[in-house]
Write an enzyme that holds these catalytic residues in place. Structure first.
Site, PDB file in Angstrom:
ATOM      1  N   ASP A  33      -0.327  11.937 -17.031  1.00 48.69           N
ATOM      2  CA  ASP A  33       0.799  11.051 -17.330  1.00 48.69           C
ATOM      3  C   ASP A  33       1.328  11.367 -18.723  1.00 48.69           C
ATOM      4  O   ASP A  33       0.568  11.799 -19.596  1.00 48.69           O
ATOM      5  CB  ASP A  33       0.370   9.581 -17.251  1.00 48.69           C
ATOM      6  CG  ASP A  33       1.548   8.669 -16.967  1.00 48.69           C
ATOM      7  OD1 ASP A  33       1.673   8.186 -15.825  1.00 48.69           O
ATOM      8  OD2 ASP A  33       2.379   8.465 -17.886  1.00 48.69           O
ATOM      9  N   LYS A 207      10.359   8.075   5.574  1.00 49.68           N
ATOM     10  CA  LYS A 207      10.082   7.127   4.491  1.00 49.68           C
ATOM     11  C   LYS A 207      11.282   6.196   4.259  1.00 49.68           C
ATOM     12  O   LYS A 207      11.143   4.984   4.139  1.00 49.68           O
ATOM     13  CB  LYS A 207       9.752   7.893   3.205  1.00 49.68           C
ATOM     14  CG  LYS A 207       9.764   7.067   1.951  1.00 49.68           C
ATOM     15  CD  LYS A 207       8.598   6.114   1.914  1.00 49.68           C
ATOM     16  CE  LYS A 207       8.765   5.079   0.832  1.00 49.68           C
ATOM     17  NZ  LYS A 207       7.600   4.255   0.648  1.00 49.68           N
ATOM     18  N   HIS A 245      10.116 -14.701  21.635  1.00 53.45           N
ATOM     19  CA  HIS A 245      10.526 -13.681  22.605  1.00 53.45           C
ATOM     20  C   HIS A 245       9.744 -12.408  22.273  1.00 53.45           C
ATOM     21  O   HIS A 245       9.729 -11.992  21.105  1.00 53.45           O
ATOM     22  CB  HIS A 245      12.039 -13.450  22.478  1.00 53.45           C
ATOM     23  CG  HIS A 245      12.602 -12.542  23.538  1.00 53.45           C
ATOM     24  ND1 HIS A 245      12.166 -11.244  23.700  1.00 53.45           N
ATOM     25  CD2 HIS A 245      13.556 -12.747  24.466  1.00 53.45           C
ATOM     26  CE1 HIS A 245      12.838 -10.695  24.693  1.00 53.45           C
ATOM     27  NE2 HIS A 245      13.675 -11.593  25.182  1.00 53.45           N
ATOM     28  N   CYS A 261      11.189  -0.756  -3.954  1.00 48.95           N
ATOM     29  CA  CYS A 261      11.428   0.094  -2.782  1.00 48.95           C
ATOM     30  C   CYS A 261      12.635  -0.337  -1.965  1.00 48.95           C
ATOM     31  O   CYS A 261      13.570   0.438  -1.771  1.00 48.95           O
ATOM     32  CB  CYS A 261      10.195   0.103  -1.903  1.00 48.95           C
ATOM     33  SG  CYS A 261       8.714   0.471  -2.845  1.00 48.95           S
ATOM     34  N   LYS A 324       7.275 -10.638  -5.066  1.00 53.27           N
ATOM     35  CA  LYS A 324       6.747 -11.171  -3.799  1.00 53.27           C
ATOM     36  C   LYS A 324       5.442 -11.916  -4.087  1.00 53.27           C
ATOM     37  O   LYS A 324       4.899 -11.796  -5.190  1.00 53.27           O
ATOM     38  CB  LYS A 324       6.549 -10.079  -2.753  1.00 53.27           C
ATOM     39  CG  LYS A 324       5.485  -9.058  -3.085  1.00 53.27           C
ATOM     40  CD  LYS A 324       5.273  -8.089  -1.920  1.00 53.27           C
ATOM     41  CE  LYS A 324       4.203  -7.071  -2.268  1.00 53.27           C
ATOM     42  NZ  LYS A 324       3.947  -6.120  -1.188  1.00 53.27           N
TER      43      LYS A 324
HETATM   44  N1  SAJ Z   1      10.953 -10.199   1.849  1.00 53.73           N
HETATM   45  C1  SAJ Z   1      11.799 -11.123   2.448  1.00 53.73           C
HETATM   46  N2  SAJ Z   1      11.598 -11.434   3.761  1.00 53.73           N
HETATM   47  C2  SAJ Z   1      10.613 -10.870   4.490  1.00 53.73           C
HETATM   48  C3  SAJ Z   1       9.751  -9.939   3.886  1.00 53.73           C
HETATM   49  C4  SAJ Z   1       9.944  -9.610   2.561  1.00 53.73           C
HETATM   50  O1  SAJ Z   1      12.711 -11.676   1.810  1.00 53.73           O
HETATM   51  O2  SAJ Z   1      10.492 -11.211   5.674  1.00 53.73           O
HETATM   52  C5  SAJ Z   1      11.145  -9.814   0.442  1.00 53.73           C
HETATM   53  C6  SAJ Z   1       9.918 -10.036  -0.435  1.00 53.73           C
HETATM   54  O3  SAJ Z   1       9.876 -11.342  -0.939  1.00 53.73           O
HETATM   55  C7  SAJ Z   1      10.139  -9.003  -1.525  1.00 53.73           C
HETATM   56  C8  SAJ Z   1      10.865  -7.857  -0.818  1.00 53.73           C
HETATM   57  O4  SAJ Z   1      11.355  -8.412   0.393  1.00 53.73           O
HETATM   58  O5  SAJ Z   1      10.971  -9.514  -2.542  1.00 53.73           O
HETATM   59  C9  SAJ Z   1      10.026  -6.631  -0.539  1.00 53.73           C
HETATM   60  O6  SAJ Z   1       8.802  -7.007   0.018  1.00 53.73           O
HETATM   61  P1  SAJ Z   1       7.944  -6.127   1.068  1.00 53.73           P
HETATM   62  O7  SAJ Z   1       6.946  -7.021   1.664  1.00 53.73           O
HETATM   63  O8  SAJ Z   1       8.840  -5.399   1.987  1.00 53.73           O
HETATM   64  O9  SAJ Z   1       7.075  -5.175   0.232  1.00 53.73           O
HETATM   65  P2  SAJ Z   1       7.115  -3.932  -0.756  1.00 53.73           P
HETATM   66  O10 SAJ Z   1       8.465  -3.615  -1.293  1.00 53.73           O
HETATM   67  O11 SAJ Z   1       6.054  -4.273  -1.707  1.00 53.73           O
HETATM   68  O12 SAJ Z   1       6.588  -2.713   0.156  1.00 53.73           O
HETATM   69  C10 SAJ Z   1       7.411  -1.924   0.971  1.00 53.73           C
HETATM   70  C11 SAJ Z   1       6.641  -1.652   2.234  1.00 53.73           C
HETATM   71  N3  SAJ Z   1       7.535  -1.128   3.261  1.00 53.73           N
HETATM   72  C12 SAJ Z   1       7.535  -1.605   4.499  1.00 53.73           C
HETATM   73  O13 SAJ Z   1       6.862  -2.548   4.865  1.00 53.73           O
HETATM   74  C13 SAJ Z   1       8.464  -0.921   5.448  1.00 53.73           C
HETATM   75  C14 SAJ Z   1       5.496  -0.687   1.961  1.00 53.73           C
HETATM   76  O14 SAJ Z   1       4.864  -0.286   3.164  1.00 53.73           O
HETATM   77  C15 SAJ Z   1       5.993   0.561   1.237  1.00 53.73           C
HETATM   78  O15 SAJ Z   1       4.924   1.408   0.899  1.00 53.73           O
HETATM   79  C16 SAJ Z   1       6.667   0.131  -0.034  1.00 53.73           C
HETATM   80  O16 SAJ Z   1       7.757  -0.752   0.292  1.00 53.73           O
HETATM   81  C17 SAJ Z   1       7.167   1.374  -0.753  1.00 53.73           C
HETATM   82  O17 SAJ Z   1       6.553   1.753  -1.769  1.00 53.73           O
HETATM   83  O18 SAJ Z   1       8.131   1.971  -0.309  1.00 53.73           O
END
Ligand code: SAJ
Length: 434
Positions: A33, A207, A245, A261, A324
Protein backbone atom coordinates in the site's frame (compact mmCIF):
# COMPACT_ATOMS: atom_id res chain seq x y z
CA UNK A 1 0.96 -27.31 -5.79
CA UNK A 2 3.72 -25.48 -3.95
CA UNK A 3 2.73 -22.64 -1.63
CA UNK A 4 2.60 -19.60 -3.88
CA UNK A 5 3.96 -16.24 -2.92
CA UNK A 6 1.32 -13.59 -3.46
CA UNK A 7 1.36 -9.81 -3.46
CA UNK A 8 -1.86 -7.90 -2.87
CA UNK A 9 -1.73 -4.28 -4.03
CA UNK A 10 -4.13 -1.96 -2.18
CA UNK A 11 -4.90 -2.77 1.45
CA UNK A 12 -8.42 -1.33 1.67
CA UNK A 13 -11.83 -2.88 2.27
CA UNK A 14 -11.15 -5.50 -0.41
CA UNK A 15 -7.37 -5.92 -0.40
CA UNK A 16 -6.85 -6.34 3.33
CA UNK A 17 -9.40 -9.16 3.83
CA UNK A 18 -8.13 -10.76 0.61
CA UNK A 19 -4.49 -10.69 1.79
CA UNK A 20 -5.50 -12.06 5.18
CA UNK A 21 -7.60 -14.89 3.73
CA UNK A 22 -4.80 -15.97 1.36
CA UNK A 23 -2.36 -15.91 4.29
CA UNK A 24 -4.77 -17.89 6.47
CA UNK A 25 -4.72 -20.62 3.81
CA UNK A 26 -0.94 -20.94 4.10
CA UNK A 27 0.16 -18.69 1.22
CA UNK A 28 3.09 -16.37 1.81
CA UNK A 29 1.50 -12.95 1.32
CA UNK A 30 2.93 -9.45 1.00
CA UNK A 31 0.43 -6.63 1.23
CA UNK A 32 1.36 -3.47 -0.64
CA UNK A 33 0.00 0.00 0.00
CA UNK A 34 1.14 3.57 -0.62
CA UNK A 35 -0.08 4.45 2.89
CA UNK A 36 2.82 3.79 5.28
CA UNK A 37 0.39 3.93 8.22
CA UNK A 38 -1.53 0.91 6.91
CA UNK A 39 1.73 -0.94 6.24
CA UNK A 40 2.94 -0.30 9.79
CA UNK A 41 -0.41 -1.40 11.20
CA UNK A 42 -0.35 -4.71 9.31
CA UNK A 43 3.25 -5.42 10.28
CA UNK A 44 2.42 -4.90 13.93
CA UNK A 45 -0.62 -7.19 13.62
CA UNK A 46 -3.15 -4.39 14.00
CA UNK A 47 -6.36 -4.47 12.00
CA UNK A 48 -7.70 -1.03 11.01
CA UNK A 49 -10.98 -2.26 9.52
CA UNK A 50 -13.97 -3.26 11.59
CA UNK A 51 -14.81 -6.53 9.92
CA UNK A 52 -16.02 -9.58 11.85
CA UNK A 53 -13.20 -12.11 12.37
CA UNK A 54 -10.58 -10.15 10.43
CA UNK A 55 -8.55 -8.91 13.41
CA UNK A 56 -7.97 -12.41 14.80
CA UNK A 57 -7.02 -13.90 11.40
CA UNK A 58 -4.70 -10.95 10.68
CA UNK A 59 -2.87 -11.18 14.01
CA UNK A 60 -2.48 -14.91 13.56
CA UNK A 61 -1.18 -14.62 9.98
CA UNK A 62 1.37 -11.93 10.91
CA UNK A 63 2.62 -13.75 13.99
CA UNK A 64 3.08 -16.98 12.01
CA UNK A 65 5.00 -15.12 9.30
CA UNK A 66 2.47 -15.69 6.50
CA UNK A 67 1.65 -12.00 6.09
CA UNK A 68 3.69 -8.83 5.99
CA UNK A 69 3.29 -5.46 4.31
CA UNK A 70 5.43 -3.01 2.38
CA UNK A 71 5.18 0.18 0.33
CA UNK A 72 7.50 -1.24 -2.35
CA UNK A 73 5.26 -2.76 -5.00
CA UNK A 74 7.83 -3.66 -7.64
CA UNK A 75 10.06 -5.49 -5.20
CA UNK A 76 7.09 -7.44 -3.82
CA UNK A 77 6.04 -8.40 -7.37
CA UNK A 78 9.55 -9.63 -8.25
CA UNK A 79 9.38 -12.07 -5.35
CA UNK A 80 5.82 -13.24 -6.10
CA UNK A 81 4.16 -15.95 -8.17
CA UNK A 82 0.92 -13.97 -8.34
CA UNK A 83 -0.10 -10.38 -7.81
CA UNK A 84 -3.65 -9.32 -6.96
CA UNK A 85 -4.68 -5.72 -7.65
CA UNK A 86 -7.34 -4.31 -5.34
CA UNK A 87 -6.98 -0.56 -5.80
CA UNK A 88 -9.93 1.86 -6.00
CA UNK A 89 -11.46 2.69 -9.39
CA UNK A 90 -13.68 5.67 -8.52
CA UNK A 91 -16.23 7.00 -10.97
CA UNK A 92 -15.85 10.70 -11.76
CA UNK A 93 -18.45 12.46 -13.90
CA UNK A 94 -19.87 9.08 -14.84
CA UNK A 95 -16.54 7.67 -16.05
CA UNK A 96 -14.16 5.24 -14.31
CA UNK A 97 -10.90 6.76 -13.12
CA UNK A 98 -8.25 4.13 -13.85
CA UNK A 99 -5.28 6.13 -12.57
CA UNK A 100 -4.68 3.98 -9.45
CA UNK A 101 -4.97 0.85 -11.58
CA UNK A 102 -2.47 2.31 -14.02
CA UNK A 103 -0.01 3.07 -11.20
CA UNK A 104 -0.31 -0.50 -9.94
CA UNK A 105 0.19 -1.95 -13.45
CA UNK A 106 3.26 0.22 -14.04
CA UNK A 107 4.80 -1.02 -10.78
CA UNK A 108 3.97 -4.61 -11.79
CA UNK A 109 5.51 -4.12 -15.24
CA UNK A 110 8.81 -3.22 -13.54
CA UNK A 111 8.74 -6.46 -11.59
CA UNK A 112 7.19 -8.68 -14.30
CA UNK A 113 8.90 -12.06 -14.64
CA UNK A 114 8.34 -15.45 -16.28
CA UNK A 115 5.21 -17.23 -15.08
CA UNK A 116 3.75 -14.34 -13.05
CA UNK A 117 -0.03 -14.32 -12.70
CA UNK A 118 -1.54 -10.83 -12.61
CA UNK A 119 -5.10 -10.61 -11.28
CA UNK A 120 -7.25 -7.49 -11.32
CA UNK A 121 -9.94 -7.60 -8.64
CA UNK A 122 -10.84 -3.89 -8.82
CA UNK A 123 -14.15 -3.13 -10.54
CA UNK A 124 -13.51 -1.99 -14.12
CA UNK A 125 -15.49 -1.31 -17.32
CA UNK A 126 -15.82 -4.23 -19.78
CA UNK A 127 -12.79 -4.35 -22.05
CA UNK A 128 -10.32 -2.86 -19.55
CA UNK A 129 -8.28 -6.02 -18.89
CA UNK A 130 -7.84 -6.82 -22.58
CA UNK A 131 -7.73 -3.27 -23.93
CA UNK A 132 -5.88 -1.40 -21.17
CA UNK A 133 -4.02 -3.73 -18.78
CA UNK A 134 -2.73 -6.21 -21.38
CA UNK A 135 -1.06 -3.71 -23.76
CA UNK A 136 0.36 -1.78 -20.81
CA UNK A 137 2.00 -4.89 -19.35
CA UNK A 138 3.20 -6.17 -22.72
CA UNK A 139 4.84 -2.86 -23.61
CA UNK A 140 8.25 -3.91 -22.32
CA UNK A 141 8.31 -7.16 -24.31
CA UNK A 142 6.83 -10.15 -22.46
CA UNK A 143 3.71 -11.75 -24.00
CA UNK A 144 0.62 -12.67 -22.07
CA UNK A 145 -0.33 -16.39 -22.18
CA UNK A 146 3.32 -17.20 -22.99
CA UNK A 147 5.50 -15.31 -20.52
CA UNK A 148 2.90 -14.26 -17.95
CA UNK A 149 -0.82 -14.61 -17.21
CA UNK A 150 -3.55 -12.03 -16.77
CA UNK A 151 -7.08 -12.39 -15.40
CA UNK A 152 -9.97 -10.42 -13.98
CA UNK A 153 -11.48 -11.91 -10.83
CA UNK A 154 -14.00 -9.33 -9.65
CA UNK A 155 -14.22 -8.80 -5.93
CA UNK A 156 -17.45 -9.83 -4.31
CA UNK A 157 -17.08 -8.54 -0.80
CA UNK A 158 -19.90 -6.88 1.09
CA UNK A 159 -18.50 -5.01 4.11
CA UNK A 160 -19.55 -6.85 7.27
CA UNK A 161 -19.41 -10.29 5.63
CA UNK A 162 -15.98 -10.13 3.98
CA UNK A 163 -14.38 -13.34 5.28
CA UNK A 164 -17.52 -15.40 4.82
CA UNK A 165 -18.01 -14.18 1.27
CA UNK A 166 -14.34 -14.55 0.26
CA UNK A 167 -14.46 -18.19 1.23
CA UNK A 168 -17.95 -19.18 0.13
CA UNK A 169 -19.39 -16.79 -2.45
CA UNK A 170 -18.69 -18.26 -5.92
CA UNK A 171 -15.95 -16.30 -7.72
CA UNK A 172 -16.01 -15.43 -11.40
CA UNK A 173 -12.55 -16.09 -12.87
CA UNK A 174 -11.91 -14.56 -16.29
CA UNK A 175 -8.55 -14.90 -18.01
CA UNK A 176 -7.50 -13.06 -21.16
CA UNK A 177 -6.86 -16.52 -22.61
CA UNK A 178 -7.32 -20.17 -21.56
CA UNK A 179 -3.95 -20.46 -19.86
CA UNK A 180 -4.56 -17.35 -17.79
CA UNK A 181 -8.00 -18.64 -16.77
CA UNK A 182 -6.46 -21.98 -15.84
CA UNK A 183 -3.72 -20.36 -13.77
CA UNK A 184 -6.15 -18.06 -11.94
CA UNK A 185 -8.48 -21.00 -11.27
CA UNK A 186 -5.56 -22.88 -9.76
CA UNK A 187 -5.00 -20.02 -7.32
CA UNK A 188 -8.61 -19.19 -6.41
CA UNK A 189 -9.67 -22.79 -5.97
CA UNK A 190 -7.30 -22.84 -2.97
CA UNK A 191 -9.29 -20.20 -1.12
CA UNK A 192 -12.76 -20.28 -2.63
CA UNK A 193 -15.36 -23.03 -2.66
CA UNK A 194 -16.67 -22.33 -6.16
CA UNK A 195 -14.50 -20.56 -8.75
CA UNK A 196 -16.35 -20.19 -12.07
CA UNK A 197 -14.29 -19.88 -15.29
CA UNK A 198 -15.07 -17.40 -18.07
CA UNK A 199 -13.22 -14.76 -20.10
CA UNK A 200 -11.97 -11.42 -18.73
CA UNK A 201 -14.47 -9.17 -20.52
CA UNK A 202 -17.44 -11.28 -19.44
CA UNK A 203 -16.13 -11.24 -15.87
CA UNK A 204 -15.95 -7.43 -15.95
CA UNK A 205 -19.51 -7.24 -17.27
CA UNK A 206 -20.78 -9.75 -14.68
CA UNK A 207 -19.51 -7.66 -11.77
CA UNK A 208 -21.25 -4.55 -13.04
CA UNK A 209 -24.55 -6.23 -13.84
CA UNK A 210 -24.76 -7.75 -10.35
CA UNK A 211 -24.64 -4.41 -8.59
CA UNK A 212 -26.73 -2.69 -11.25
CA UNK A 213 -29.40 -5.36 -10.86
CA UNK A 214 -29.52 -4.60 -7.16
CA UNK A 215 -29.61 -0.85 -7.77
CA UNK A 216 -32.44 -1.19 -10.33
CA UNK A 217 -34.39 -3.42 -7.99
CA UNK A 218 -34.02 -0.96 -5.09
CA UNK A 219 -34.93 1.92 -7.42
CA UNK A 220 -38.13 0.06 -8.30
CA UNK A 221 -38.86 -0.35 -4.57
CA UNK A 222 -38.20 3.36 -4.03
CA UNK A 223 -40.45 4.28 -6.96
CA UNK A 224 -43.18 2.16 -5.39
CA UNK A 225 -42.57 3.93 -2.06
CA UNK A 226 -43.06 7.33 -3.69
CA UNK A 227 -46.24 6.09 -5.39
CA UNK A 228 -47.52 4.48 -2.19
CA UNK A 229 -47.14 7.75 -0.30
CA UNK A 230 -49.36 9.46 -2.85
CA UNK A 231 -51.88 6.62 -2.77
CA UNK A 232 -52.11 6.23 1.01
CA UNK A 233 -50.64 2.72 0.94
CA UNK A 234 -47.97 1.20 3.20
CA UNK A 235 -45.33 0.11 0.67
CA UNK A 236 -43.60 -2.35 3.03
CA UNK A 237 -46.85 -4.20 3.50
CA UNK A 238 -47.44 -4.17 -0.28
CA UNK A 239 -43.92 -5.45 -1.07
CA UNK A 240 -44.15 -8.12 1.63
CA UNK A 241 -47.34 -9.41 0.02
CA UNK A 242 -45.99 -9.15 -3.55
CA UNK A 243 -42.91 -11.12 -2.51
CA UNK A 244 -45.07 -14.06 -1.44
CA UNK A 245 -45.36 -14.71 -5.20
CA UNK A 246 -42.66 -17.28 -5.90
CA UNK A 247 -41.18 -15.41 -8.83
CA UNK A 248 -41.13 -11.94 -7.28
CA UNK A 249 -38.27 -10.54 -5.16
CA UNK A 250 -38.63 -6.79 -4.74
CA UNK A 251 -35.93 -5.23 -2.56
CA UNK A 252 -36.55 -2.70 0.18
CA UNK A 253 -37.15 1.02 -0.24
CA UNK A 254 -35.50 3.43 2.16
CA UNK A 255 -33.76 6.69 2.96
CA UNK A 256 -31.23 6.12 0.18
CA UNK A 257 -28.70 3.78 -1.35
CA UNK A 258 -25.13 4.27 -0.17
CA UNK A 259 -21.79 2.50 -0.10
CA UNK A 260 -18.96 2.46 -2.59
CA UNK A 261 -20.47 -0.03 -5.06
CA UNK A 262 -24.11 0.56 -5.92
CA UNK A 263 -23.52 4.29 -6.12
CA UNK A 264 -20.92 3.95 -8.88
CA UNK A 265 -21.08 0.58 -10.63
CA UNK A 266 -24.31 1.36 -12.56
CA UNK A 267 -22.65 4.50 -13.93
CA UNK A 268 -19.63 2.44 -14.94
CA UNK A 269 -21.92 0.03 -16.78
CA UNK A 270 -23.81 2.82 -18.56
CA UNK A 271 -20.56 4.57 -19.49
CA UNK A 272 -19.55 1.70 -21.78
CA UNK A 273 -22.30 2.59 -24.26
CA UNK A 274 -23.02 6.28 -23.52
CA UNK A 275 -24.98 6.87 -26.72
CA UNK A 276 -27.22 3.83 -26.45
CA UNK A 277 -30.68 5.03 -25.30
CA UNK A 278 -31.29 1.81 -23.36
CA UNK A 279 -28.71 2.76 -20.72
CA UNK A 280 -31.08 5.56 -19.67
CA UNK A 281 -32.84 2.91 -17.56
CA UNK A 282 -29.72 2.56 -15.45
CA UNK A 283 -29.29 6.33 -15.06
CA UNK A 284 -32.95 6.85 -14.18
CA UNK A 285 -32.69 4.20 -11.46
CA UNK A 286 -29.69 6.05 -10.05
CA UNK A 287 -31.67 9.30 -10.13
CA UNK A 288 -34.51 7.73 -8.13
CA UNK A 289 -32.13 6.29 -5.55
CA UNK A 290 -30.15 9.53 -5.31
CA UNK A 291 -33.41 11.40 -4.68
CA UNK A 292 -34.32 9.37 -1.56
CA UNK A 293 -32.18 11.25 1.01
CA UNK A 294 -33.72 14.51 -0.26
CA UNK A 295 -37.14 12.95 0.00
CA UNK A 296 -36.35 11.95 3.59
CA UNK A 297 -35.67 15.61 4.38
CA UNK A 298 -39.03 16.46 2.77
CA UNK A 299 -40.76 13.98 5.09
CA UNK A 300 -38.96 15.52 8.08
CA UNK A 301 -40.17 18.98 7.10
CA UNK A 302 -43.72 17.71 6.62
CA UNK A 303 -43.73 15.94 10.00
CA UNK A 304 -42.37 18.99 11.79
CA UNK A 305 -44.95 21.14 10.02
CA UNK A 306 -47.70 18.84 11.30
CA UNK A 307 -46.69 19.57 14.91
CA UNK A 308 -46.14 23.26 14.22
CA UNK A 309 -42.37 23.28 14.64
CA UNK A 310 -40.26 25.16 12.13
CA UNK A 311 -37.12 23.42 10.95
CA UNK A 312 -34.96 26.28 12.23
CA UNK A 313 -36.19 25.71 15.78
CA UNK A 314 -36.20 21.91 15.59
CA UNK A 315 -33.96 19.54 17.48
CA UNK A 316 -33.59 16.43 15.33
CA UNK A 317 -32.13 13.13 16.52
CA UNK A 318 -30.61 11.11 13.69
CA UNK A 319 -30.15 7.41 14.38
CA UNK A 320 -27.48 5.83 12.19
CA UNK A 321 -25.05 7.47 9.78
CA UNK A 322 -23.32 4.46 8.19
CA UNK A 323 -24.43 3.45 4.70
CA UNK A 324 -26.04 0.21 5.83
CA UNK A 325 -26.85 -1.60 9.05
CA UNK A 326 -24.24 -3.41 11.12
CA UNK A 327 -21.13 -1.82 9.57
CA UNK A 328 -18.90 1.14 10.46
CA UNK A 329 -18.60 2.27 6.84
CA UNK A 330 -19.91 5.77 6.02
CA UNK A 331 -18.82 5.94 2.37
CA UNK A 332 -21.53 7.56 0.22
CA UNK A 333 -23.95 7.27 3.11
CA UNK A 334 -27.41 8.81 2.58
CA UNK A 335 -27.04 10.21 6.12
CA UNK A 336 -24.40 12.60 4.88
CA UNK A 337 -26.89 14.42 2.67
CA UNK A 338 -29.67 14.34 5.27
CA UNK A 339 -27.51 15.71 8.12
CA UNK A 340 -25.89 18.42 6.01
CA UNK A 341 -29.19 19.51 4.51
CA UNK A 342 -30.85 19.76 7.93
CA UNK A 343 -27.91 21.75 9.31
CA UNK A 344 -28.06 23.98 6.26
CA UNK A 345 -31.74 24.63 6.95
CA UNK A 346 -30.83 25.72 10.47
CA UNK A 347 -31.96 22.69 12.49
CA UNK A 348 -30.09 21.53 15.54
CA UNK A 349 -29.02 17.97 14.70
CA UNK A 350 -27.70 15.33 17.06
CA UNK A 351 -26.46 12.01 15.73
CA UNK A 352 -26.19 8.62 17.39
CA UNK A 353 -24.45 5.69 15.74
CA UNK A 354 -22.97 2.86 17.80
CA UNK A 355 -20.67 1.86 14.89
CA UNK A 356 -18.87 5.09 14.05
CA UNK A 357 -17.75 8.44 15.44
CA UNK A 358 -18.60 10.18 12.16
CA UNK A 359 -21.39 12.76 12.52
CA UNK A 360 -21.11 14.79 9.27
CA UNK A 361 -20.79 18.01 11.24
CA UNK A 362 -23.70 17.42 13.64
CA UNK A 363 -23.49 17.11 17.40
CA UNK A 364 -22.70 13.55 18.49
CA UNK A 365 -24.50 11.64 21.24
CA UNK A 366 -22.85 8.92 23.30
CA UNK A 367 -26.08 7.01 23.73
CA UNK A 368 -29.50 6.65 22.20
CA UNK A 369 -31.05 8.24 25.29
CA UNK A 370 -28.81 11.26 24.97
CA UNK A 371 -29.73 11.62 21.31
CA UNK A 372 -33.49 11.53 21.75
CA UNK A 373 -33.64 13.66 24.89
CA UNK A 374 -35.71 16.80 24.16
CA UNK A 375 -35.84 15.90 20.43
CA UNK A 376 -38.69 17.21 18.31
CA UNK A 377 -38.34 14.20 16.06
CA UNK A 378 -36.39 10.94 15.86
CA UNK A 379 -35.16 10.06 12.37
CA UNK A 380 -33.88 6.55 11.58
CA UNK A 381 -31.53 6.48 8.60
CA UNK A 382 -29.63 3.20 9.10
CA UNK A 383 -31.06 -0.22 9.95
CA UNK A 384 -28.55 -1.12 12.67
CA UNK A 385 -29.71 -4.22 14.56
CA UNK A 386 -29.52 -2.21 17.83
CA UNK A 387 -32.31 0.10 16.66
CA UNK A 388 -34.73 -2.78 16.21
CA UNK A 389 -34.99 -3.05 19.99
CA UNK A 390 -35.41 0.64 20.61
CA UNK A 391 -37.23 1.15 23.93
CA UNK A 392 -40.16 3.22 22.70
CA UNK A 393 -41.61 3.57 26.16
CA UNK A 394 -38.41 5.12 27.49
CA UNK A 395 -37.93 7.20 24.35
CA UNK A 396 -41.48 8.55 24.54
CA UNK A 397 -40.67 9.99 28.00
CA UNK A 398 -37.41 11.61 26.88
CA UNK A 399 -38.46 13.35 23.68
CA UNK A 400 -40.05 16.77 23.43
CA UNK A 401 -42.44 15.71 20.68
CA UNK A 402 -43.44 12.14 19.96
CA UNK A 403 -42.61 11.95 16.27
CA UNK A 404 -40.69 9.16 14.52
CA UNK A 405 -39.54 9.26 10.91
CA UNK A 406 -38.43 5.82 9.92
CA UNK A 407 -36.24 5.64 6.84
CA UNK A 408 -35.85 1.84 6.96
CA UNK A 409 -38.96 0.35 8.60
CA UNK A 410 -36.97 -0.48 11.69
CA UNK A 411 -39.89 0.31 13.98
CA UNK A 412 -43.32 -1.21 13.44
CA UNK A 413 -45.79 1.66 12.87
CA UNK A 414 -48.42 0.26 15.21
CA UNK A 415 -45.82 -0.10 17.99
CA UNK A 416 -44.84 3.52 17.58
CA UNK A 417 -48.47 4.63 17.62
CA UNK A 418 -49.13 2.48 20.69
CA UNK A 419 -46.46 4.48 22.50
CA UNK A 420 -48.04 7.75 21.50
CA UNK A 421 -45.76 8.56 18.55
CA UNK A 422 -46.85 10.01 15.26
CA UNK A 423 -45.22 7.62 12.76
CA UNK A 424 -43.85 8.73 9.39
CA UNK A 425 -41.67 6.73 7.07
CA UNK A 426 -40.41 6.38 3.53
CA UNK A 427 -43.26 4.70 1.66
CA UNK A 428 -45.62 4.92 4.59
CA UNK A 429 -48.51 6.45 2.72
CA UNK A 430 -50.82 6.22 5.71
CA UNK A 431 -49.18 9.32 7.18
CA UNK A 432 -49.92 11.16 3.95
CA UNK A 433 -53.55 10.24 3.39
CA UNK A 434 -55.08 12.52 0.84
N1 SAJ B 1 -30.35 -1.02 0.32
C1 SAJ B 1 -31.68 -0.63 0.17
N2 SAJ B 1 -32.63 -1.59 -0.01
C2 SAJ B 1 -32.32 -2.90 -0.05
C3 SAJ B 1 -30.98 -3.30 0.11
C4 SAJ B 1 -30.01 -2.34 0.28
O1 SAJ B 1 -32.01 0.57 0.21
O2 SAJ B 1 -33.24 -3.71 -0.21
C5 SAJ B 1 -29.29 -0.02 0.49
C6 SAJ B 1 -28.46 -0.20 1.76
O3 SAJ B 1 -29.05 0.44 2.86
C7 SAJ B 1 -27.15 0.45 1.35
C8 SAJ B 1 -27.04 0.18 -0.15
O4 SAJ B 1 -28.35 -0.18 -0.56
O5 SAJ B 1 -27.19 1.84 1.57
C9 SAJ B 1 -26.05 -0.89 -0.55
O6 SAJ B 1 -26.21 -2.02 0.26
P1 SAJ B 1 -25.92 -3.54 -0.20
O7 SAJ B 1 -26.55 -4.41 0.79
O8 SAJ B 1 -26.30 -3.73 -1.62
O9 SAJ B 1 -24.43 -3.79 0.03
P2 SAJ B 1 -22.96 -3.39 -0.44
O10 SAJ B 1 -22.91 -2.18 -1.29
O11 SAJ B 1 -22.23 -3.38 0.83
O12 SAJ B 1 -22.48 -4.68 -1.28
C10 SAJ B 1 -22.72 -4.86 -2.64
C11 SAJ B 1 -23.03 -6.33 -2.83
N3 SAJ B 1 -23.61 -6.55 -4.15
C12 SAJ B 1 -24.71 -7.28 -4.32
O13 SAJ B 1 -25.35 -7.76 -3.40
C13 SAJ B 1 -25.15 -7.46 -5.73
C14 SAJ B 1 -21.76 -7.16 -2.65
O14 SAJ B 1 -21.99 -8.51 -2.99
C15 SAJ B 1 -20.63 -6.63 -3.52
O15 SAJ B 1 -19.44 -7.33 -3.28
C16 SAJ B 1 -20.40 -5.19 -3.16
O16 SAJ B 1 -21.61 -4.45 -3.38
C17 SAJ B 1 -19.26 -4.65 -4.02
O17 SAJ B 1 -18.15 -4.47 -3.49
O18 SAJ B 1 -19.47 -4.44 -5.21
Amino acid sequence: MKAWKISVIGLGYVGLPTAVVFASKGFSVVGVDVDAGKVRAVNSGRCYLREPGLDVLLRDAVSKGFLRATTEATRAVRESDAVVIAVPTPVRDGVADLSYLREALLAIREGLHKGLLVVIESTIPPGTTVGFAKPLLEESGPRVEEDFYLAHVPERIAPGRAIEELLNMPRVVGGVGPRSTEKALELYSRVNAKPLPTDATTAEFVKLIENTYRDLNIAYANLLALMAERLGIDVYEAIRLANTHHRVNIHMPGAGVGGPCLTKDPYMLASVLPDFWGTELVRLARRINEYMPRHTVEIIEKALGDIGVSIKDARIAILGVTYKGGVDDTRESPAKYVVRELLEKGASVIVYDPYTTESFGAERAGSLEEAVREADTIVIITDHPEFKNIDLDKASKLVKHRVIIDGRRVVEPHQAVKHGFKYYGVGYGRAFKL
